[in-house]
Design a protein around this motif. Structure first.
Motif: not given
Lengths: 184, 174
Positions: A93-104, A31-40
């Motif tokens: 940065t275009v973020d294509c993570l879906d709600a589960s964190g999977k990168n589409l 979750a922290a890793e996903l959060g860091r990515r969102k923050l970036r």
């Protein structure tokens, strides 16, 4: 009317039900890793917005009409640019993570048709979004229009600031030409 | 302690509780884990603000509830019970089924509409007031009252139906 002892039984039952749920293990690190990515992504979006001119206009993508639009050339890489002023979409940065964190995966490239149009970038982007079903895939995204020198970027953002797509339009002979795209 | 250490310490403590809440809201353990992870990731982004305001748990609960709502909308999720599961539930050998029974309760709660289920979980599992529930669900207090009433009526009817089914099957067997 439900009696309070039934409500008590319900609360007790829910607690028992929850008590049977297995321990999920360590979700904190992921979750922290996903959060860091969102923050970036959020910081990048903020910097891009700050760099643009003040003439940014927002329009709701979901409420706009659907007609034809250009398609993306398959397999076009980020290095191939049809724009004479370079790829401005690359900085976003275009973020294509879906709600589960999977990168589409991000689609990157240029449209197969580069006809100029008297329509504004916002109008063209809206037609493109509807024609490619980008709107139905990202129903909450809104388009933010940012003039960037001789070009204009149309950035599709979710309400929480996550960028789902960027379109670059260049001005050629008084017409706006869709030259580069990055989108989910 | 820096932001990461502080957040990871919180998330390690809170994740099991959030998964339990997610399970009650969704009825699906794997989905509950996914939603918990997304909830925690969003909390990481907002961490300095929510920590300073001392509303970490309320933020977690609200984010989780909205995540589940968003997930349902994006994936057009339904929460209907598979027929086999319902049959299994109704053919219980014990006629004294009540809502405190885990399997019966799970089936009953899963039979509710998503917003009814959410209101029941927030009111009776999270022990939130009607006002807190309304804030969490971004709706009016009267909507919470109405949803609660509808949900409780359905749960009671579900329980009565289950008992009727068991009683009928019992008569048929004698």
């Amino acid at each position: 009317m439900i009696r309070s002892d039934q409500e008590d039984a319900l609360a007790r039952g829910l607690r028992e039900l929850a008590g049977d749920v297995p321990d999920p293990g360590n979700l904190a690190g992921k979750a922290a890793e996903l959060g860091r990515r969102k923050l970036r992504v959020r910081r990048t979006s903020y910097l891009v917005a700050a760099a643009g001119t003040a003439a940014a206009a927002t329009l709701a993508v979901s409420s706009l009409a659907s007609t034809g639009g250009p398609n993306l050339l398959p397999g076009a890489g980020s290095s191939s640019t049809a724009s004479s002023i370079g790829d401005l979409t690359e900085a976003i940065t275009v973020d294509c993570l879906d709600a589960s964190g999977k990168n589409l995966g991000v689609n990157v490239g240029q449209p197969d048709s580069q006809m100029g149009s008297k329509e504004t970038p916002g109008q063209q982007a809206t037609r493109w979004a509807a024609a490619t079903e980008f709107t139905s895939r990202n129903p909450e995204a809104t388009a933010v229009i940012q003039p960037r020198g001789p070009a204009t970027l149309v950035i599709f953002k979710e309400p929480d600031g996550i960028v789902r797509g960027v379109l670059q339009f260049d001005q050629v002979d008084g017409a706006w030409v869709l030259s580069l795209l990055r989108y989910c | 302690m820096d932001r990461d250490e502080e957040f990871v310490a919180f998330a390690s403590r809170a994740s099991a509780g959030l998964v339990r809440l997610g399970y009650l809201l969704t009825g699906d353990y794997d989905l509950a884990k996914d939603v918990t992870q997304e909830t925690l990731a969003r909390m990481y982004v907002a961490w300095p603000k929510i920590r300073d305001q001392g509303r970490v748990h309320a933020y977690a609960r609200t984010t989780m509830t909205r995540q589940v709502h968003d997930w349902r909308r994006r994936h057009r999720m339904g929460f209907e019970l598979p027929t086999a599961e319902l049959d299994n539930h109704n053919s219980s050998a014990d006629p004294a089924i009540d809502l405190a029974n885990s399997m019966a309760l799970l089936a009953a709660v899963r039979s509710l509409e998503p917003r009814e289920r959410t209101v029941i979980v927030l009111r009776y599992y999270e022990d939130l007031s009607e006002i807190q529930t309304a804030e969490t669900m971004r709706c009016s207090v009267s909507a919470v009252k109405s949803l609660t009433h509808r949900a409780m009526t359905k749960l009671r009817r579900y329980q009565l139906d289950s008992e009727d089914t068991v009683a009928t099957k019992g008569k048929g067997q004698s």
